[in-house]
Design a protein around this motif. Structure first.
Motif, PDB file in Angstrom:
ATOM      1  N   ALA A 142      -1.136  -9.670   9.188  1.00 46.69           N
ATOM      2  CA  ALA A 142      -0.010 -10.545   8.902  1.00 46.69           C
ATOM      3  C   ALA A 142       1.281 -10.028   9.506  1.00 46.69           C
ATOM      4  O   ALA A 142       2.278 -10.729   9.547  1.00 46.69           O
ATOM      5  N   GLY A 143       1.248  -8.772  10.014  1.00 47.50           N
ATOM      6  CA  GLY A 143       2.438  -8.219  10.637  1.00 47.50           C
ATOM      7  C   GLY A 143       2.845  -8.976  11.879  1.00 47.50           C
ATOM      8  O   GLY A 143       3.929  -8.775  12.412  1.00 47.50           O
ATOM      9  N   ALA A 144       1.971  -9.843  12.393  1.00 42.79           N
ATOM     10  CA  ALA A 144       2.330 -10.632  13.557  1.00 42.79           C
ATOM     11  C   ALA A 144       3.391 -11.672  13.227  1.00 42.79           C
ATOM     12  O   ALA A 144       4.018 -12.217  14.121  1.00 42.79           O
ATOM     13  N   LEU A 145       3.594 -11.946  11.942  1.00 40.19           N
ATOM     14  CA  LEU A 145       4.616 -12.904  11.541  1.00 40.19           C
ATOM     15  C   LEU A 145       6.008 -12.288  11.742  1.00 40.19           C
ATOM     16  O   LEU A 145       6.180 -11.075  11.624  1.00 40.19           O
ATOM     17  N   LYS A 199       7.673 -13.124   6.733  1.00 38.45           N
ATOM     18  CA  LYS A 199       6.937 -12.297   5.772  1.00 38.45           C
ATOM     19  C   LYS A 199       7.704 -12.195   4.456  1.00 38.45           C
ATOM     20  O   LYS A 199       7.110 -12.252   3.377  1.00 38.45           O
ATOM     21  N   ALA A 200       9.037 -12.073   4.570  1.00 38.16           N
ATOM     22  CA  ALA A 200       9.849 -12.023   3.353  1.00 38.16           C
ATOM     23  C   ALA A 200       9.803 -13.349   2.610  1.00 38.16           C
ATOM     24  O   ALA A 200       9.766 -13.387   1.370  1.00 38.16           O
ATOM     25  N   ALA A 201       9.770 -14.437   3.348  1.00 43.72           N
ATOM     26  CA  ALA A 201       9.708 -15.762   2.723  1.00 43.72           C
ATOM     27  C   ALA A 201       8.400 -15.937   1.959  1.00 43.72           C
ATOM     28  O   ALA A 201       8.369 -16.560   0.889  1.00 43.72           O
ATOM     29  N   ARG A 202       7.312 -15.395   2.479  1.00 38.16           N
ATOM     30  CA  ARG A 202       6.022 -15.498   1.787  1.00 38.16           C
ATOM     31  C   ARG A 202       6.065 -14.779   0.450  1.00 38.16           C
ATOM     32  O   ARG A 202       5.422 -15.190  -0.521  1.00 38.16           O
ATOM     33  N   GLN A 203       6.811 -13.697   0.399  1.00 38.11           N
ATOM     34  CA  GLN A 203       6.904 -12.943  -0.850  1.00 38.11           C
ATOM     35  C   GLN A 203       7.780 -13.650  -1.876  1.00 38.11           C
ATOM     36  O   GLN A 203       7.509 -13.618  -3.074  1.00 38.11           O
ATOM     37  N   LYS A 204       8.843 -14.326  -1.413  1.00 43.63           N
ATOM     38  CA  LYS A 204       9.790 -14.955  -2.332  1.00 43.63           C
ATOM     39  C   LYS A 204       9.448 -16.408  -2.630  1.00 43.63           C
ATOM     40  O   LYS A 204       9.922 -16.968  -3.613  1.00 43.63           O
ATOM     41  N   GLY A 205       8.652 -17.027  -1.757  1.00 43.37           N
ATOM     42  CA  GLY A 205       8.388 -18.448  -1.898  1.00 43.37           C
ATOM     43  C   GLY A 205       7.354 -18.774  -2.959  1.00 43.37           C
ATOM     44  O   GLY A 205       6.595 -17.919  -3.412  1.00 43.37           O
ATOM     45  N   VAL A 206       7.348 -20.031  -3.362  1.00 42.81           N
ATOM     46  CA  VAL A 206       6.360 -20.565  -4.299  1.00 42.81           C
ATOM     47  C   VAL A 206       5.723 -21.777  -3.630  1.00 42.81           C
ATOM     48  O   VAL A 206       6.424 -22.667  -3.151  1.00 42.81           O
ATOM     49  N   VAL A 259      10.411 -26.095  -3.767  1.00 44.32           N
ATOM     50  CA  VAL A 259      11.633 -25.735  -3.047  1.00 44.32           C
ATOM     51  C   VAL A 259      12.247 -24.522  -3.719  1.00 44.32           C
ATOM     52  O   VAL A 259      12.478 -24.524  -4.926  1.00 44.32           O
ATOM     53  N   VAL A 260      12.487 -23.488  -2.932  1.00 45.77           N
ATOM     54  CA  VAL A 260      13.124 -22.276  -3.441  1.00 45.77           C
ATOM     55  C   VAL A 260      14.453 -22.116  -2.722  1.00 45.77           C
ATOM     56  O   VAL A 260      14.496 -21.941  -1.502  1.00 45.77           O
ATOM     57  N   ALA A 261      15.563 -22.210  -3.466  1.00 51.37           N
ATOM     58  CA  ALA A 261      16.896 -22.082  -2.881  1.00 51.37           C
ATOM     59  C   ALA A 261      17.313 -20.616  -2.905  1.00 51.37           C
ATOM     60  O   ALA A 261      17.210 -19.947  -3.935  1.00 51.37           O
TER      61      ALA A 261
END
Length: 664
Positions: free
Chosen positions: A75-78, A83-90, A94-96
């Motif tokens: 996944a480091g190719a992202l 990669k940070a968005a994947r950790q914070k997203g749901v 919508v995540v503001a």
């Protein structure tokens, strides 16, 4: 859904475990009737002492299944921000983000991915849907530059219909260009950065040289416009006074009519050919239909067609429209905006209406974004054109991930008529987008081949093709598609009949197919575009031409393109103004090595390259080595290699090598 094609034939090979490869392309093929991922790779290394189906430097398709292929970094190719968005997203929410949680995106990083659109009405293609919008009430003042900002790059505004001049440098005089008694006038309105023009005074008057016009214009016929005077640079604000009650109402809204009135006026300024005249009539007809209760699918398609006019002066205006309108992404399928249209569709096509309602419901997400005031309309802006207009100019900006300009084409091909370059410009940019040819070096390589193959965009048909043994499947298009199998392969890809009749085959001789078929040939059919990003000019020329005819002419276009499209930073194999035999992929092939020898052989009648004993000897020796280490198959022995029967190749090479050694 992704398109799936049968796996390429005769491609079975193996690579040993722990080999490293560079992935050049990914695709899904049918293998034993199952969809299987494959990757097109260039081999970087293989373990010592182990046999491999592909040698280091060679390329081919291998399985892309995870059990066979471990991607370096996973996944480091992202990009980092993704990669940070994947950790914070749901998922599906919508995540503001605000404050310290905002994700910084570095210049040049990927911001999305190409979606795949399949439609029963058009050829499937990849595209990226990117929107830029605003609810800032100050936007109209910004476009009008009411603050009077004077910073930025000044532009020279040259209107249509002004006299063009020729500069006599010997005595510094200017003479109006004319054909007979008729003056030669500018064909369209232009905004040229002042840094790309030249200013020259002669007596009491002065002139500006406009590169795209290939001529000079009197200073009195042009005006200087500041970069941030966006309204003066053609940006137009279109606003609907009242929110629409239903989506059907859109076709009769005032902003739409206002926009098409502007496009109709622009169309009337260009009457050079039947193509232009047809569009003038089309705009006039659409404006009349807007006066009535015209709606429905057919009318919507015509609106789309005339909004996407390929003529450059129309295209530039469309990209400068800023429209304030209520977004459908704020209303679900049961809202008043959609209900009437979906209920009507449900009477005749209930399954499709249900699907559309569910599809609309899945896209309603903007109401969950706190910063968006759902009761107000949004200003929609072209995401590239608007940002380019207000960004600081950079003389070193290359042609990666953007449209090329007419000025750049003129610089790359100064001996090709500007009218031909202008006519093909939009088709080039559309083809680059459609086939994912995004890098400046990739565009440079493809254009260099097209310019030569077409004799400077003049020929879209093989000369005397009707009398060829393979007629009616003779060459058509800017890179001439030849033979029935290739016509049908192109037809299958674009989902259009270009083979069943003479009229359909002749589609390849005209836009857009003359350009689209060339890009298809490069990207899909031969994979030449893969070698373009690898900067392998020799391999591309061999792939396109079958040999090295016109090699020096192609290279001349390429050299000018490097400067014009500012692609020098992506050069890999171009050194000391030439490409070496040894560093090219042709070095690993019998045909390429033989061709290199023949075209450089001073005793050969093949033309297009500079004759050179040493280069010819390199090619012949390499071809002999490859044949000895990997003997010809029976099929290869029976075929002709540039007029030489395969079983006679060894004796031919021995004779050539002996003669060249005697000379040296």
């Amino acid at each position: 859904m992704q398109n799936r094609y049968p796996a390429p034939r005769d491609t079975y090979t193996q690579l040993p475990r722990l080999s490293t490869v560079e992935i050049l392309e990914e695709a899904t093929f049918l293998l034993d009737r199952r969809a299987v991922p494959f990757v097109y790779v260039r081999v970087m290394s293989v373990p010592e002492g182990v046999s491999a189906g592909l040698a280091v430097g060679e390329s081919g398709w291998i399985s892309g299944q995870e059990k066979y292929l471990k991607r370096r970094g996973g996944a480091g190719a992202l990009p980092r921000w993704m990669k940070a968005a994947r950790q914070k997203g749901v998922f599906n929410e919508v995540v503001a983000l605000a404050g310290d949680n905002v994700l910084p995106v570095s210049a040049g990083e990927i911001i999305g991915h190409l979606g795949y659109l399949e439609s029963p009405h058009s050829a499937p293609h990849h595209f990226c849907h990117l929107e830029v919008f605003s609810q800032d009430s100050r936007l109209p003042d910004f476009v009008a530059n009411r603050a009077g900002v004077t910073a930025g790059e000044p532009f020279i505004h040259s209107p249509r219909g002004k006299p063009r001049y020729f500069h006599r440098e010997r005595d510094n005089t200017f003479e109006a260009l004319a054909i007979g008694d008729d003056p030669v006038l500018t064909g369209e309105e232009r905004f040229t950065p002042r840094s790309k023009t030249r200013w020259q005074k002669s007596g009491d008057n002065a002139w500006y040289e406009i590169p795209a016009e290939r001529s000079w214009l009197a200073e009195s016929d042009v005006t200087v416009v500041n970069q941030f005077d966006l309204a003066k640079r053609g940006f137009i604000l279109l606003e609907q006074d009242e929110p629409p009650l239903t989506v059907r109402q859109t076709l009769r809204e005032g902003w739409l009519r206002q926009g098409f009135q502007r496009l109709a006026a622009l169309a009337q300024q260009n009457t050079r050919d039947m193509y232009s005249l047809t569009y003038i009539e089309g705009y006039q007809r659409l404006l009349k239909e807007m006066e009535f209760e015209s709606d429905g699918e057919k009318f919507s398609k015509r609106l789309w067609q005339f909004l996407h006019n390929r003529q450059s002066h129309i295209l530039k205006q469309v990209q400068r429209l800023i429209v304030k309108h209520h977004s459908e992404w704020l209303h679900d399928g049961m809202s008043a905006l959609w209900r009437a249209a979906l209920d009507e569709q449900g009477k005749h096509q209930p399954a499709l209406a249900l699907y559309n309602r569910q599809f609309i419901d899945a896209l309603v997400w903007m109401k969950d974004v706190p910063e968006i005031r759902s009761s107000e309309a949004l200003w929609h802006l072209h995401p590239v054109t608007f940002l380019e207009a207000i960004s600081k100019g950079d003389a070193n900006t290359c042609a990666c991930n953007r449209d090329i300009t007419l000025e750049e084409l003129c610089a790359m091909a100064p001996n090709i008529k500007v009218t031909l370059l202008e006519i093909n410009l939009q088709a080039f940019n559309e083809a680059f987008s459609l086939f994912g040819i995004n890098t400046c070096i990739g565009k440079t390589h493809l254009l260099a081949q097209i310019f030569h193959e077409s004799g400077g965009l003049i020929y879209t048909k093989e000369i005397a093709g009707e009398s060829a043994s393979y007629s009616p499947w003779y060459g058509r298009g800017l890179i001439q598609i030849t033979l029935e199998t290739n016509y049908k392969a192109y037809a299958k890809y674009i989902n259009e009949d270009v083979f069943s009749t003479s009229t359909n085959r002749d589609k390849l001789m005209s836009l857009p197919h003359s350009v689209t078929s060339a890009a298809w040939f490069s990207k899909i059919h031969t994979k030449a575009a893969v070698f373009a990003d690898l900067d392998d000019f020799n391999k591309i020329t061999l792939t396109v031409n079958g040999g090295f005819n016109g090699y020096n002419d192609r290279l001349s276009f390429f050299k000018k393109g490097l400067e014009s499209l500012k692609a020098s930073h992506l050069i890999k194999l171009y050194k000391n103004e030439h490409y070496t035999f040894e560093e090219s992929d042709i070095y690993n092939g019998k045909l390429g090595s033989l061709a290199w020898g023949i075209w450089h052989d001073p005793q050969s009648r093949r033309i297009g390259t500079s004759k050179n004993n040493n280069e010819a000897l390199k090619g012949y020796l390499r071809a002999k080595y490859l044949i000895e280490t990997n003997p010809l198959t029976q099929k290869e022995k029976e075929r002709k290699w540039y007029g030489i029967i395969g079983e006679n190749l060894s004796s031919f090479l021995d004779e050539k090598i002996n003669k060249l050694n005697e000379v040296n």
